[in-house]
Write a protein that holds these residues in place. Structure first.
Motif, PDB file in Angstrom:
ATOM      1  N   SER A 105      27.939  50.281  87.808  1.00 27.98           N
ATOM      2  CA  SER A 105      28.740  49.056  87.776  1.00 27.98           C
ATOM      3  C   SER A 105      28.431  48.319  86.489  1.00 27.98           C
ATOM      4  O   SER A 105      27.258  48.149  86.144  1.00 27.98           O
ATOM      5  CB  SER A 105      28.403  48.150  88.959  1.00 27.98           C
ATOM      6  N   VAL A 106      29.474  47.895  85.782  1.00 27.89           N
ATOM      7  CA  VAL A 106      29.291  47.155  84.533  1.00 27.89           C
ATOM      8  C   VAL A 106      30.313  46.031  84.452  1.00 27.89           C
ATOM      9  O   VAL A 106      31.404  46.132  84.996  1.00 27.89           O
ATOM     10  CB  VAL A 106      29.430  48.061  83.286  1.00 27.89           C
ATOM     11  N   THR A 107      29.928  44.970  83.778  1.00 31.34           N
ATOM     12  CA  THR A 107      30.835  43.886  83.431  1.00 31.34           C
ATOM     13  C   THR A 107      30.777  43.739  81.927  1.00 31.34           C
ATOM     14  O   THR A 107      29.689  43.600  81.351  1.00 31.34           O
ATOM     15  CB  THR A 107      30.432  42.578  84.129  1.00 31.34           C
ATOM     16  N   LEU A 108      31.963  43.803  81.285  1.00 33.36           N
ATOM     17  CA  LEU A 108      32.025  43.861  79.832  1.00 33.36           C
ATOM     18  C   LEU A 108      32.922  42.782  79.248  1.00 33.36           C
ATOM     19  O   LEU A 108      33.992  42.508  79.793  1.00 33.36           O
ATOM     20  CB  LEU A 108      32.616  45.206  79.396  1.00 33.36           C
ATOM     21  N   PRO A 109      32.500  42.233  78.104  1.00 31.97           N
ATOM     22  CA  PRO A 109      33.442  41.396  77.371  1.00 31.97           C
ATOM     23  C   PRO A 109      34.438  42.306  76.657  1.00 31.97           C
ATOM     24  O   PRO A 109      34.078  43.399  76.208  1.00 31.97           O
ATOM     25  CB  PRO A 109      32.553  40.660  76.364  1.00 31.97           C
ATOM     26  N   VAL A 110      35.693  41.896  76.582  1.00 35.85           N
ATOM     27  CA  VAL A 110      36.710  42.655  75.856  1.00 35.85           C
ATOM     28  C   VAL A 110      37.565  41.688  75.050  1.00 35.85           C
ATOM     29  O   VAL A 110      37.653  40.500  75.351  1.00 35.85           O
ATOM     30  CB  VAL A 110      37.631  43.490  76.782  1.00 35.85           C
ATOM     31  N   VAL A 111      38.185  42.236  74.017  1.00 39.46           N
ATOM     32  CA  VAL A 111      39.249  41.537  73.309  1.00 39.46           C
ATOM     33  C   VAL A 111      40.511  41.892  74.083  1.00 39.46           C
ATOM     34  O   VAL A 111      40.853  43.062  74.205  1.00 39.46           O
ATOM     35  CB  VAL A 111      39.350  42.008  71.841  1.00 39.46           C
ATOM     36  N   TYR A 112      41.181  40.887  74.649  1.00 39.35           N
ATOM     37  CA  TYR A 112      42.315  41.146  75.528  1.00 39.35           C
ATOM     38  C   TYR A 112      43.608  40.726  74.842  1.00 39.35           C
ATOM     39  O   TYR A 112      43.735  39.592  74.374  1.00 39.35           O
ATOM     40  CB  TYR A 112      42.138  40.398  76.854  1.00 39.35           C
ATOM     41  N   THR A 141      42.785  37.041  73.361  1.00 39.54           N
ATOM     42  CA  THR A 141      41.762  36.176  73.941  1.00 39.54           C
ATOM     43  C   THR A 141      40.512  36.985  74.281  1.00 39.54           C
ATOM     44  O   THR A 141      40.554  38.209  74.354  1.00 39.54           O
ATOM     45  CB  THR A 141      42.254  35.514  75.245  1.00 39.54           C
ATOM     46  N   ALA A 142      39.423  36.279  74.506  1.00 40.80           N
ATOM     47  CA  ALA A 142      38.223  36.908  75.053  1.00 40.80           C
ATOM     48  C   ALA A 142      38.398  36.992  76.564  1.00 40.80           C
ATOM     49  O   ALA A 142      38.940  36.078  77.187  1.00 40.80           O
ATOM     50  CB  ALA A 142      36.989  36.079  74.718  1.00 40.80           C
ATOM     51  N   ALA A 143      37.992  38.099  77.148  1.00 41.06           N
ATOM     52  CA  ALA A 143      38.090  38.277  78.594  1.00 41.06           C
ATOM     53  C   ALA A 143      36.896  39.098  79.068  1.00 41.06           C
ATOM     54  O   ALA A 143      36.148  39.659  78.255  1.00 41.06           O
ATOM     55  CB  ALA A 143      39.393  38.978  78.963  1.00 41.06           C
ATOM     56  N   GLY A 186      37.323  57.103  92.708  1.00 41.70           N
ATOM     57  CA  GLY A 186      38.060  56.065  91.997  1.00 41.70           C
ATOM     58  C   GLY A 186      37.104  55.088  91.329  1.00 41.70           C
ATOM     59  O   GLY A 186      35.918  55.011  91.664  1.00 41.70           O
ATOM     60  N   ILE A 187      37.622  54.346  90.361  1.00 34.82           N
ATOM     61  CA  ILE A 187      36.850  53.332  89.647  1.00 34.82           C
ATOM     62  C   ILE A 187      37.490  51.982  89.929  1.00 34.82           C
ATOM     63  O   ILE A 187      38.665  51.770  89.626  1.00 34.82           O
ATOM     64  CB  ILE A 187      36.805  53.622  88.131  1.00 34.82           C
ATOM     65  N   GLU A 188      36.717  51.080  90.531  1.00 31.62           N
ATOM     66  CA  GLU A 188      37.215  49.737  90.810  1.00 31.62           C
ATOM     67  C   GLU A 188      37.270  48.949  89.507  1.00 31.62           C
ATOM     68  O   GLU A 188      36.334  48.991  88.710  1.00 31.62           O
ATOM     69  CB  GLU A 188      36.302  49.013  91.789  1.00 31.62           C
ATOM     70  N   VAL A 189      38.391  48.239  89.315  1.00 26.89           N
ATOM     71  CA  VAL A 189      38.600  47.436  88.104  1.00 26.89           C
ATOM     72  C   VAL A 189      38.932  46.010  88.515  1.00 26.89           C
ATOM     73  O   VAL A 189      39.776  45.790  89.381  1.00 26.89           O
ATOM     74  CB  VAL A 189      39.773  47.997  87.251  1.00 26.89           C
ATOM     75  N   HIS A 190      38.257  45.050  87.861  1.00 21.10           N
ATOM     76  CA  HIS A 190      38.560  43.630  88.020  1.00 21.10           C
ATOM     77  C   HIS A 190      38.816  43.092  86.619  1.00 21.10           C
ATOM     78  O   HIS A 190      37.891  42.960  85.824  1.00 21.10           O
ATOM     79  CB  HIS A 190      37.404  42.883  88.693  1.00 21.10           C
ATOM     80  N   SER A 191      40.099  42.818  86.324  1.00 21.91           N
ATOM     81  CA  SER A 191      40.493  42.380  84.986  1.00 21.91           C
ATOM     82  C   SER A 191      41.246  41.058  85.077  1.00 21.91           C
ATOM     83  O   SER A 191      41.511  40.576  86.185  1.00 21.91           O
ATOM     84  CB  SER A 191      41.382  43.445  84.337  1.00 21.91           C
ATOM     85  N   PRO A 192      41.649  40.481  83.941  1.00 23.61           N
ATOM     86  CA  PRO A 192      42.415  39.235  83.988  1.00 23.61           C
ATOM     87  C   PRO A 192      43.751  39.368  84.721  1.00 23.61           C
ATOM     88  O   PRO A 192      44.309  38.363  85.158  1.00 23.61           O
ATOM     89  CB  PRO A 192      42.649  38.899  82.516  1.00 23.61           C
ATOM     90  N   VAL A 193      44.278  40.589  84.855  1.00 26.94           N
ATOM     91  CA  VAL A 193      45.603  40.758  85.453  1.00 26.94           C
ATOM     92  C   VAL A 193      45.620  41.617  86.715  1.00 26.94           C
ATOM     93  O   VAL A 193      46.668  41.756  87.342  1.00 26.94           O
ATOM     94  CB  VAL A 193      46.615  41.333  84.429  1.00 26.94           C
TER      95      VAL A 193
END
Length: 191
Positions: free
Chosen positions: A131-138, A147-149, A161-168
């Protein structure tokens, strides 16, 4: 089963209003990709076409992304490049700006299943449980807003499967043996 590279990967939206296709070249973790997203008008956004060119470094971290977008009323371009100090230079119709974007080394683009593969492949999330939480350029389309996300990924190991939690979105995506997206529920599936 891994595929031969270079290859063309194509996704179709689940609603049939959008497609993305990218020619992808791999040399170990380095990626060079040229792709296009074409979308019909929806109640939420106008019809548009966006083409992109992406280059990563040897680790798979984004070095440069250029996007050209065509809308009914105009065309726009943006270039996003990461320098040796991990600062991002964004060049668009308003000029140049330089930002850290929270230490991000990956770029994600709204409406694209392709870009989720960048951190998945770079970190090997398709090959192990983590499990990782990453900063991205969105980058939001079609506005070309940058923006930063923060995006979180949770993998249960190969074949899961890979669970994804993103801005959208909050969903579970399915990837192939190379870490490229096969199915992104609510967005698109590879054909």
């Amino acid at each position: 089963m891994t595929r031969d590279w270079p290859a063309v990967l194509t996704w179709r939206s689940h609603t049939a209003t959008q497609m993305e296709s990218a020619r992808v070249q791999l040399v170990r973790n380095r990626i060079k990709a040229h792709g296009r997203i074409v979308t019909a008008a929806t109640p939420d956004r106008p019809a548009f076409s966006a083409s992109y060119d992406l280059v990563t470094d040897d680790s798979g971290a984004t070095k440069r992304l250029s996007i050209n977008i065509t809308l009914p009323e105009r065309e726009r371009q943006i270039s996003i490049a990461r320098d040796e100090e991990n600062m991002w230079l964004v060049t668009d119709h308003e000029g140049n700006s330089r930002h850290a974007y929270g230490g991000a080394v990956d770029v994600d683009m709204a409406l694209s299943p392709f870009f989720n593969a960048l951190p998945i492949r770079r970190l090997g999330l398709h090959q192990r449980s983590e499990s990782v939480t990453l900063p991205v350029v969105y980058v939001y389309l079609p506005e070309l807003t940058v923006t930063a996300a923060t995006i979180s990924y949770r993998s249960s190991g190969p074949g899961a499967g890979i669970e994804v939690h993103s801005p959208v979105a909050e969903t579970t995506i399915v990837v192939d043996d190379d870490g490229f997206i096969l199915d992104y529920p609510g967005l698109a599936e590879r054909i």
